[in-house]
Design a protein around this motif. Structure first.
Motif, PDB file in Angstrom:
ATOM      1  N   VAL A   1      -8.107   0.577   6.384  1.00 13.74           N
ATOM      2  CA  VAL A   1      -6.721   0.099   6.467  1.00 13.74           C
ATOM      3  C   VAL A   1      -5.975   0.557   5.219  1.00 13.74           C
ATOM      4  O   VAL A   1      -6.411   0.302   4.108  1.00 13.74           O
TER       5      VAL A   1
ATOM      6  N   TYR B   1      -2.168   1.082   3.035  1.00 16.08           N
ATOM      7  CA  TYR B   1      -1.360   0.095   2.328  1.00 16.08           C
ATOM      8  C   TYR B   1      -0.551  -0.729   3.322  1.00 16.08           C
ATOM      9  O   TYR B   1      -0.257  -0.291   4.426  1.00 16.08           O
ATOM     10  N   ASP B   2      -0.202  -1.908   2.862  1.00 15.76           N
ATOM     11  CA  ASP B   2       0.590  -2.827   3.685  1.00 15.76           C
ATOM     12  C   ASP B   2       1.988  -2.888   3.078  1.00 15.76           C
ATOM     13  O   ASP B   2       2.173  -3.455   2.004  1.00 15.76           O
TER      14      ASP B   2
ATOM     15  N   THR C   1       4.598  -4.557   3.514  1.00 17.42           N
ATOM     16  CA  THR C   1       5.268  -5.837   3.255  1.00 17.42           C
ATOM     17  C   THR C   1       4.756  -6.506   1.987  1.00 17.42           C
ATOM     18  O   THR C   1       5.527  -7.061   1.212  1.00 17.42           O
TER      19      THR C   1
ATOM     20  N   ARG D   1      -4.741  -1.442  -1.564  1.00 16.36           N
ATOM     21  CA  ARG D   1      -4.690  -2.803  -1.047  1.00 16.36           C
ATOM     22  C   ARG D   1      -3.976  -3.753  -2.001  1.00 16.36           C
ATOM     23  O   ARG D   1      -3.927  -4.947  -1.740  1.00 16.36           O
TER      24      ARG D   1
END
Lengths: 169, 110
Positions: free
Chosen positions: A113, A115-116, A118, B63
């Protein structure tokens, strides 16, 4: 695709190969320093300024000077460099290549996964933010690391001390 | 907050860092297997440690989790301690045997 990422990765892998392939140990050390500088560039690209600085100071500064010092102290050069037989070198290259093959084949279909957008925070690698985490959550490991460094210092001084007699262990 | 996502994180998939670190690690393993000079073997171990460091940092940055970078910091501290003791041992071996060739130091090998 960032061209800087490609360039730094390319230089890092080439100089890592140089560490392994260089005949002269001093050249190996210099290639390793180049690798560390490119890795520091990678850290900067990832916005991990603290690690980039520590990498240059600790690795390229302290550790590599120690390596270079020992190599020059023992007077190692191209003539004194021992070599494995060609068959063993070939087998080692095959083994390393297979490891790379297995790692890449295992990771090929894995999509970590990314980067996010938000909750993304680009400032986590800064000195002040890392310092807060280090001295709040990781205060005990930090102190233990200082004990480890003290033990290593005492140990290397004891190992390096010359004792009387023919053999000094 | 006044922050923009770094260009590398936007454009480079995290998977590429996995491949890059794998390649660096494999080069380190090959170096340990190919060379006979104890100091060069030691340097290849450093190469492997750094492959792990770059992977931890990449995951940590993508992350937005600072714990990974703290871990890299501790790896660096342990590596510094390891290098000082290891090079002390190598210098002592050299004083006794006048060589750093690992093939001649096989007395503990079954």
């Amino acid at each position: 695709m960032s061209p800087l990422f490609l360039f730094l990765s390319f230089v890092a892998l080439l100089s890592a190969l140089g560490v392994v392939l260089a005949k002269n140990p001093v050249h190996s050390v210099l290639f390793l320093i180049l690798t560390f500088f490119t890795l520091s560039g990678h850290y900067l690209l990832l916005n991990a300024q603290f690690l980039a600085a520590v990498n240059i100071i600790v690795y390229a500064g302290a550790i590599m000077v120690l390596f270079l010092f020992v190599i020059m102290f023992l007077n190692l050069n191209e003539e004194t460099e021992p070599h494995k037989p060609a068959l063993a070198k070939f087998a080692a290259a095959i083994a390393g290549g297979s490891l790379l093959l297995i790692l890449v084949a295992a990771m090929r279909n894995v999509n970590p996964v990314g980067y996010d957008p938000t909750s993304f925070d680009s400032q986590i690698g800064m000195v002040d933010r890392l310092g807060l985490v280090l001295f709040q959550q990781y205060a005990l490991p930090f102190e233990l690391a200082s004990i480890l460094l003290l033990a290593a210092m005492v140990g290397s001084v004891m190992l390096g001390k010359r004792e009387t007699g023919e053999r000094n262990f | 907050m006044d922050q923009t996502i770094p260009e590398v994180i936007r454009t480079v998939p995290l998977q590429y860092y996995v491949f890059f670190a794998s390649a660096l690690f494999a080069i380190g393993v090959t170096g340990v297997l190919v060379r006979r000079n104890a100091i060069i073997i030691f340097m290849c171990v450093e190469l492997m440690l750094n492959a792990v460091n770059i992977l931890l940092t990449a995951f940590s940055a993508y992350r937005a989790d600072p714990n990974g970078q703290i871990f890299v910091f501790f790896i660096m501290a342990v590596a510094a301690a390891e290098v000082s003791v290891g090079l002390g041992i190598i210098v002592m071996i050299y004083r006794n045997f006048q060589t750093t060739d690992v093939n001649l130091l096989s007395r503990l090998k079954w």
